[in-house]
Enzyme design. Structure first.
Site, short mmCIF file in Angstrom:
data_model
loop_
_atom_site.label_atom_id
_atom_site.label_comp_id
_atom_site.label_asym_id
_atom_site.label_seq_id
_atom_site.Cartn_x
_atom_site.Cartn_y
_atom_site.Cartn_z
N HIS A 44 -18.30 31.62 -18.88
CA HIS A 44 -18.22 30.35 -17.70
C HIS A 44 -17.65 30.56 -16.66
O HIS A 44 -17.18 30.04 -15.45
CB HIS A 44 -16.34 29.82 -18.80
CG HIS A 44 -16.44 28.52 -18.13
ND1 HIS A 44 -17.00 27.57 -17.62
CD2 HIS A 44 -15.19 28.00 -17.21
CE1 HIS A 44 -16.51 26.53 -17.07
NE2 HIS A 44 -15.28 27.01 -16.66
N LYS A 86 -17.80 20.62 -3.21
CA LYS A 86 -17.74 20.97 -4.71
C LYS A 86 -18.53 20.11 -6.02
O LYS A 86 -17.69 19.29 -5.70
CB LYS A 86 -16.60 21.84 -5.08
CG LYS A 86 -16.75 23.33 -6.02
CD LYS A 86 -17.36 24.21 -6.33
CE LYS A 86 -17.81 24.94 -7.15
NZ LYS A 86 -15.93 25.54 -7.44
N HIS A 90 -18.15 19.37 -16.69
CA HIS A 90 -16.81 19.62 -18.14
C HIS A 90 -17.18 19.08 -19.08
O HIS A 90 -17.01 18.67 -19.40
CB HIS A 90 -15.27 18.96 -17.16
CG HIS A 90 -14.21 19.42 -17.67
ND1 HIS A 90 -13.15 18.76 -17.93
CD2 HIS A 90 -14.26 20.52 -17.11
CE1 HIS A 90 -12.12 19.94 -18.19
NE2 HIS A 90 -12.09 20.62 -17.86
N HIS A 92 -18.45 20.58 -21.73
CA HIS A 92 -18.04 20.78 -23.67
C HIS A 92 -16.95 19.69 -23.75
O HIS A 92 -16.10 19.38 -24.71
CB HIS A 92 -17.76 22.37 -23.94
CG HIS A 92 -18.66 23.19 -23.55
ND1 HIS A 92 -19.34 23.67 -22.57
CD2 HIS A 92 -20.24 23.38 -24.59
CE1 HIS A 92 -20.24 24.17 -22.65
NE2 HIS A 92 -20.66 24.13 -23.92
#
Length: 733
Positions: A44, A86, A90, A92
């Protein structure tokens, strides 16, 4: 204490990675240091599998002010203004707790934007779920949509665009990608670079709790056995609103050197990243960090992912002014450390060193992996399937097929989603959700405006990840072109399964190479993005889903057009008349198949079609424009009639003859195709424009009346189609 395999699993480090860390450090790390290394070396944060591949993407261009490497990208708009953009995932957290997972995803992406010194002005979201008739998918769907709407509405930022797709492969792993754009004076942009040894490090916002600890590592492994509810953060949009306004105000003091959001890996990541970019070190004392829970250890404080927190580097001479502004906004802001010149991230507790690591070890020494890449044989077999082997649609079945597609979840009106969002707050929304292929926003005080959209067809990407990703780029650019905007820049969110599996790594490699090719030919740089891997459960992966978020610029926002037909006028098709059934919504709905080759994509033709549409809109020739995507030509015509609340009579004989099959001509899909409505008397101008751009063009019919008529195949009241289209998603959910 000895480092045992259970501890390594907890911090998501392999034994080889631990040995690497020991060799680089010259000693064994303590438990706090190990947690910090594990978080920053996670997929991540460290991009272990994607970093070498991402270098292939074009990231520069004449309008690019800030490319990848900062909190967000920035592109020149004109008159000293930039648009900051950007997108992030999100996924998980949203699979565990959909409402808060999605809500905090919105909060995180908004902080990335104002961390650049830009005021957030719009949100977009790209969502993926399993079949909507299943109770768990309804729970996820309503939770995610509710969380996005709650957080964005409370913040006062409109959610104006997005896309959603439903497929069985997303049952266990829904996707929630949130995009934000903001506007700033170019001269006011701030970077997250901790320069100036002796400058003070300030933590502001929410008190720190235990929520989200190991969130970064949780998002970097496949682990269906454990309950991860504890790593899902809880958001407070009202606190974030105060934080947003206060941070933008303190920037005006000139005392703020750097600003960084606390996201994944919390204080560890934020401090290491700003020190690395600044070529400095940072010393922090965790005893100074405000906490909302008792008994927290330095390990927990450094890795907490509590929301609504920012880290600032402040000139000591201006610290009193900065802290006074935060107090006025009723925010808790404290000096927790200082910038050093030794290149170390040093963690103290009440003045005693509890962890000390070289910044470069955390940010630059993360291992990268090049895996075996091999396409799955089952996918090759699917792609080789010839849809022409199936029986063609009969004329008497066309109307029924049209109705079935209009009410299918992947085509039905998205109004049940966007009606939960406030899409007009801030009073900048010119074309709202559902009115056009992309949202359009004005910039107050300017004639120019921006358009934004997200796109990705996962069926195409499953069948051919390279070509499918090229389609995602092309369709996103086509969408903003269809409102009259020139594509400026892309932010990408690459959602894939476990890259340690050869077939998944193959998808990742092919997708990035396809994105690089499409962006290069179309001249659109990638200025920011996010990678989300390990989206799979018990070995079952999501389809490759490289979501493309795009921003375009309109020279004159007053000249934008929507997708709805406006009154009576002739309708034309720009682009190729040929379509294919491979990977189409028709093939999935009619035959239950996801197979065949996706439509071919001629990027040069795509570029010409988009330029033709943009010029036609700018010159007032084109009154409405809509790209032909999921569902094919007949769906596109019906959508433009329904949005414009006007019927039409259309003919498709030449298209049927050219395609050789009724189903392919009417419901087949293709790239580089746009239907346009032309102003009365401007038909000749459109034909001349198409010739000048080298774009095929043919007349389809004329709008008028209250019925939708297609030759002898369809003759239905438009009101009936509207009823099917607008209730399809509601009935499914």
């Amino acid at each position: 204490m000895p480092i045992v395999p259970e501890i390594l699993r907890e911090v998501a480090l392999t034994e080889e990675e631990y040995a690497r860390a020991v060799a680089l450090l010259g000693r064994e790390p303590n438990l706090i240091e190990l947690g910090m290394i594990g978080a920053l070396w996670s997929e991540h944060c460290g991009y272990k599998h994607s970093r070498p591949l991402l270098r292939k993407l074009p990231t520069s261009g004449p309008h690019v002010v800030q490319g990848p490497g900062e909190n967000a990208g920035a592109v020149e708009l004109g008159d000293g203004l930039v648009v900051v953009l950007k997108i992030e995932s999100h996924n998980h957290p949203s699979a565990v707790e959909p409402f808060q997972g999605a809500a905090t995803g919105v909060g995180g992406i908004v902080r990335d934007i104002f961390a650049m010194g830009a005021r957030p002005i719009a949100l977009a979201d790209s969502l993926r779920f399993g079949p909507l008739e299943e109770p768990r998918q309804q729970y996820l769907f309503h939770g995610v949509v509710g969380g996005i709407g709650w957080y964005g509405n409370c913040l006062g930022i409109p959610t104006v665009a997005g896309d959603v797709f439903f497929a069985p492969e997303y049952r266990q792993n829904p996707l929630v990608n949130a995009m934000c754009v903001g506007i700033a004076e170019r001269s006011a942009l701030i970077r997250a670079r901790a320069t100036g040894p002796g400058n003070l490090v300030v933590l502001v916002g929410a008190d720190t709790g235990r929520d989200g600890i190991h969130g970064a590592t949780f998002a970097s492994v496949e682990d269906p056995e454990r309950s991860h509810r504890g790593v899902v953060q809880v958001g407070n949009p009202f606190l974030e609103k105060l934080l947003l306004e206060a941070c933008l105000e303190v920037l005006e003091t000139g005392a703020v050197v750097a600003m960084q959001d606390l996201g994944a890996a919390g204080l560890t990541s934020a401090s290491a990243e700003i020190a690395a970019r600044g070529g400095t070190g940072i010393e922090l004392d965790v005893a100074l960090v405000p906490r909302r829970e008792t008994g927290m250890t330095p390990y927990e404080v450094m890795l907490s992912e509590s929301q609504e927190r920012m880290l600032l580097v402040v000139d000591p001479e201006g610290i009193d002014r900065v802290l006074a502004i935060f107090r006025r906004w009723e925010l808790h802001a404290v000096v927790i450390g200082r910038v050093t010149d030794d290149g170390l991230l040093r963690v103290l507790e009440d003045g005693q060193v509890v962890a000390e690591l070289p910044v470069w070890l955390l940010t630059d020494a993360c291992p990268t992996y090049v895996r075996e890449a091999r396409e799955a044989g089952e996918i090759r077999e699917r792609r080789a399937f010839d849809p022409d082997a199936l029986p063609d649609l009969q004329p008497a079945e066309v109307a029924e097929m049209l109705a079935a597609l209009l009410r299918s979840p992947n085509i039905a009106s998205r109004r049940p989603i966007y009606r939960t969002y406030d899409h007009t707050i801030l009073t900048n929304t010119v074309l709202p959700p559902g009115a056009a292929d992309a949202a359009v926003l004005r910039i107050k005080g300017q004639r120019f405006g921006i358009a934004l959209k997200t796109d990705c067809n996962p069926r195409y990407c499953l069948l051919d990840p390279r070509l499918g990703t090229m389609h995602a780029v092309a369709e996103a650019a086509r969408n903003v072109s269809c409102v009259g905007a020139e594509p400026l820049a892309i932010t990408d969110c690459l959602n894939f399964g476990n890259p340690e599996r050869p077939e998944i790594y193959y998808q990742l490699v092919q997708a990035i190479e396809g994105m690089a090719e499409a962006c290069t030919v179309l001249g659109i740089p990638v200025v920011s993005g996010n990678v989300s891997l390990y989206n799979e459960t018990e070995g079952r992966s999501i389809p490759p889903t490289p979501v493309v978020g795009i921003v375009g610029r309109l020279a004159d926002v007053r000249r934008c057009v929507g997708m709805g037909f406006r009154g009576e006028g002739k309708v034309f098709l720009l682009g190729s008349e040929l379509a294919t059934l491979g990977g189409s919504e028709f093939l999935a709905q009619r035959h239950g198949l996801v197979a065949g080759a996706p439509p071919p994509l001629d990027l040069e033709l795509e570029r010409r079609v988009q330029a033709c549409v943009r010029e036609g809109i700018a010159r007032g020739i084109v009154l409405a424009a809509h790209d032909c995507s999921e569902g094919g030509l007949l769906i596109a015509l019906a959508e433009s009639c329904m949005v414009g609340r006007i019927g039409g009579r259309f003919t498709t004989e030449s298209l049927i003859a050219a395609n050789g099959r009724l189903d392919r001509a009417l419901f087949g899909e293709s790239a580089s195709r746009v239907i346009v409505q032309v102003a009365e008397g401007a038909e000749g101008a459109l034909l001349g424009l198409a010739r000048a751009h080298g774009v095929p063009v043919q007349e389809l019919g004329r709008t008028g009346g209250d019925r939708f008529v297609v030759g002898e195949l369809v003759d239905q009241p438009l009101s009936e189609l509207i009823e099917l289209w607008t209730t399809g998603l509601v009935e499914s959910a």
